[in-house]
Design an enzyme around this catalytic site. Sequence first.
Site, PDB file in Angstrom:
ATOM      1  N   SER A   1       1.061  -1.286  -0.153  1.00 50.39           N
ATOM      2  CA  SER A   1       0.065   0.013   0.389  1.00 50.39           C
ATOM      3  C   SER A   1       1.147   1.494  -0.013  1.00 50.39           C
ATOM      4  O   SER A   1       1.705   0.945   1.069  1.00 50.39           O
ATOM      5  CB  SER A   1      -0.792  -0.257   0.331  1.00 50.39           C
ATOM      6  OG  SER A   1      -1.732   1.242   1.077  1.00 50.39           O
ATOM      7  N   LYS A   2       0.636   2.479  -0.837  1.00 53.20           N
ATOM      8  CA  LYS A   2       1.115   3.522  -0.553  1.00 53.20           C
ATOM      9  C   LYS A   2       0.490   4.530   0.264  1.00 53.20           C
ATOM     10  O   LYS A   2       0.816   5.451   0.464  1.00 53.20           O
ATOM     11  CB  LYS A   2       0.682   4.174  -2.537  1.00 53.20           C
ATOM     12  CG  LYS A   2       1.874   3.540  -2.908  1.00 53.20           C
ATOM     13  CD  LYS A   2       1.669   4.324  -4.943  1.00 53.20           C
ATOM     14  CE  LYS A   2       3.076   3.302  -5.550  1.00 53.20           C
ATOM     15  NZ  LYS A   2       3.833   3.057  -5.883  1.00 53.20           N
TER      16      LYS A   2
ATOM     17  N   LYS B   1     -13.888  -4.336   2.665  1.00 51.80           N
ATOM     18  CA  LYS B   1     -14.460  -2.744   1.795  1.00 51.80           C
ATOM     19  C   LYS B   1     -15.854  -3.457   1.783  1.00 51.80           C
ATOM     20  O   LYS B   1     -16.778  -2.748   2.416  1.00 51.80           O
ATOM     21  CB  LYS B   1     -14.354  -2.542  -0.045  1.00 51.80           C
ATOM     22  CG  LYS B   1     -12.789  -1.444   0.435  1.00 51.80           C
ATOM     23  CD  LYS B   1     -12.491  -1.028  -1.319  1.00 51.80           C
ATOM     24  CE  LYS B   1     -11.868  -0.826  -1.105  1.00 51.80           C
ATOM     25  NZ  LYS B   1     -11.089   0.370  -2.456  1.00 51.80           N
TER      26      LYS B   1
ATOM     27  N   ASP C   1     -14.112   5.586  -3.548  1.00 55.36           N
ATOM     28  CA  ASP C   1     -13.183   6.151  -3.931  1.00 55.36           C
ATOM     29  C   ASP C   1     -13.581   6.629  -5.431  1.00 55.36           C
ATOM     30  O   ASP C   1     -12.648   7.065  -6.807  1.00 55.36           O
ATOM     31  CB  ASP C   1     -13.476   4.243  -4.382  1.00 55.36           C
ATOM     32  CG  ASP C   1     -12.170   4.092  -3.492  1.00 55.36           C
ATOM     33  OD1 ASP C   1     -11.494   3.674  -3.192  1.00 55.36           O
ATOM     34  OD2 ASP C   1     -12.405   2.265  -3.237  1.00 55.36           O
TER      35      ASP C   1
ATOM     36  N   GLY D   1     -17.369  -3.570 -16.543  1.00 62.38           N
ATOM     37  CA  GLY D   1     -16.914  -4.576 -14.762  1.00 62.38           C
ATOM     38  C   GLY D   1     -18.289  -4.084 -14.132  1.00 62.38           C
ATOM     39  O   GLY D   1     -19.178  -2.843 -14.230  1.00 62.38           O
TER      40      GLY D   1
ATOM     41  N   TYR E   1      -3.194   0.328 -11.868  1.00 61.45           N
ATOM     42  CA  TYR E   1      -1.845   1.060 -12.324  1.00 61.45           C
ATOM     43  C   TYR E   1      -0.696  -0.099 -11.422  1.00 61.45           C
ATOM     44  O   TYR E   1      -0.866  -0.051 -10.503  1.00 61.45           O
ATOM     45  CB  TYR E   1      -1.225   2.517 -11.058  1.00 61.45           C
ATOM     46  CG  TYR E   1      -1.774   2.328 -10.071  1.00 61.45           C
ATOM     47  CD1 TYR E   1      -2.501   1.710  -8.494  1.00 61.45           C
ATOM     48  CD2 TYR E   1      -0.489   2.342  -8.920  1.00 61.45           C
ATOM     49  CE1 TYR E   1      -2.467   1.935  -7.392  1.00 61.45           C
ATOM     50  CE2 TYR E   1      -0.205   1.966  -7.754  1.00 61.45           C
ATOM     51  CZ  TYR E   1      -1.411   1.671  -6.627  1.00 61.45           C
ATOM     52  OH  TYR E   1      -1.033   1.609  -5.611  1.00 61.45           O
TER      53      TYR E   1
HETATM   54  P1  ATR Z   1     -13.941  -6.427  -7.874  1.00 62.25           P
HETATM   55  O1  ATR Z   1     -14.255  -5.300  -6.571  1.00 62.25           O
HETATM   56  O2  ATR Z   1     -12.177  -5.544  -8.189  1.00 62.25           O
HETATM   57  O3  ATR Z   1     -15.277  -5.357  -8.968  1.00 62.25           O
HETATM   58  P2  ATR Z   1     -15.749  -8.494  -8.408  1.00 62.25           P
HETATM   59  O4  ATR Z   1     -16.536  -8.102  -7.654  1.00 62.25           O
HETATM   60  O5  ATR Z   1     -15.116  -9.163  -7.911  1.00 62.25           O
HETATM   61  O6  ATR Z   1     -14.422  -7.154  -7.627  1.00 62.25           O
HETATM   62  O7  ATR Z   1     -15.868  -8.503  -9.910  1.00 62.25           O
HETATM   63  C1  ATR Z   1     -14.602  -8.497 -10.261  1.00 62.25           C
HETATM   64  C2  ATR Z   1     -14.869  -7.503 -12.144  1.00 62.25           C
HETATM   65  O8  ATR Z   1     -14.449  -8.076 -13.131  1.00 62.25           O
HETATM   66  C3  ATR Z   1     -16.527  -8.019 -12.744  1.00 62.25           C
HETATM   67  O9  ATR Z   1     -17.352  -7.239 -12.817  1.00 62.25           O
HETATM   68  C4  ATR Z   1     -16.069  -8.692 -13.630  1.00 62.25           C
HETATM   69  O10 ATR Z   1     -16.784  -9.738 -14.754  1.00 62.25           O
HETATM   70  P3  ATR Z   1     -17.653 -10.534 -14.897  1.00 62.25           P
HETATM   71  O11 ATR Z   1     -18.617 -10.787 -13.467  1.00 62.25           O
HETATM   72  O12 ATR Z   1     -18.834 -10.961 -15.886  1.00 62.25           O
HETATM   73  O13 ATR Z   1     -17.063 -12.056 -14.408  1.00 62.25           O
HETATM   74  C5  ATR Z   1     -15.116  -8.343 -14.012  1.00 62.25           C
HETATM   75  N1  ATR Z   1     -13.538  -8.943 -14.906  1.00 62.25           N
HETATM   76  C6  ATR Z   1     -12.965 -10.332 -14.313  1.00 62.25           C
HETATM   77  N2  ATR Z   1     -12.085 -10.409 -14.912  1.00 62.25           N
HETATM   78  C7  ATR Z   1     -12.047 -10.052 -16.343  1.00 62.25           C
HETATM   79  C8  ATR Z   1     -11.621 -10.316 -17.420  1.00 62.25           C
HETATM   80  N3  ATR Z   1     -10.518 -10.740 -17.564  1.00 62.25           N
HETATM   81  N4  ATR Z   1     -12.513  -9.295 -18.556  1.00 62.25           N
HETATM   82  C9  ATR Z   1     -13.711  -8.949 -18.964  1.00 62.25           C
HETATM   83  N5  ATR Z   1     -13.933  -8.506 -17.080  1.00 62.25           N
HETATM   84  C10 ATR Z   1     -13.150  -9.223 -16.310  1.00 62.25           C
END
Ligand code: ATR
Length: 276
Positions: free
Chosen positions: A15-16, A66, A102, A127, A222
């Site tokens: 963590s930064k 979180k 965020d 996402g 990043y």
């Molecule tokens: P976070 O809290 O980081 O958002 P999360 O709730 O597990 O983590 O959600 C991960 C998100 O990244 C989801 O939208 C996931 O898409 P799916 O619901 O279709 O799985 C997306 N994701 C992860 N890897 C991916 C990839 N290689 N390509 C596209 N979407 C990805």
Amino acid sequence: MTDRYAVIGNPVAHSKSPQIHAMFAEQSGQDMSYEKLLAPIDGFADTIKTFISEGGRGANVTLPFKLEAYDLADDLSAFARHARAANTLGFIGNQIHADNTDGAGLIRDIRDNLAFDPEGKRVLLMGAGGAARGILLPLLEARPAILIIANRAVDKALRLAQSNQHQPDASQTVLSGHAYEDLSGQHFDLVINATSSSISDALPPLPDGVFAPGSLAYDIMYGKGLTSFLAFAEQQNAHRLADGLGMLVEQAALSFHIWRGVRPDTRPVITALRQD
Ligand code: ATR
């Protein structure tokens, strides 16, 4: 007595945040310390309780806690309630106040640091997990003309769009959820990668040609060099590329303001971290 703050996560070594908050405290002459606390995966609540009993005044919360931070709170800001996740806790008396900075940090980075105003623009948010949910309300407040949420599991994108259709802040925006293949032939001024794909060097299945002339490609992750999404965006002639370092500093500045009532100057901090 020096006021204590911490970032709590697992892992947390990378963590930064301590570096960022130390720079903010120095700038503004605040008497505070900021440390890293590694909580056991099943020990977040206990770690918080111990920290409060030792005089902790506030904490940032990072992965994977979180959602637990949100559950633990006595009182939630609108952003935390909407995201169903908290990254900022303040301890006042026996109460835990939770916020989520965020999304607002992302918008500040885009608007203030990158001089890109989303108002009236066509925006693609990739996402539909926790990160995307945290961004959505502040993004709607920035009043884009069109906001498309794309996700591999399309039902999640549809649900996220549907559940926000009637937000007062969504009245300026045509909001919808889609599968990636629906994006063929569409063009966006701002494309935000809020998936976790960059962690594994993967790429969301974006069709070619989605970046409009003058577009900004933004990855909330990043690291050293370009993320896979930003490398793709560059190949696709996105006009500008930005990683999530600015968002990291801006969300920290918003937390700092919540705790200390002071707005730090983020520019020198972003510059210093870039040179690390
Ligand atoms: P976070 O809290 O980081 O958002 P999360 O709730 O597990 O983590 O959600 C991960 C998100 O990244 C989801 O939208 C996931 O898409 P799916 O619901 O279709 O799985 C997306 N994701 C992860 N890897 C991916 C990839 N290689 N390509 C596209 N979407 C990805």
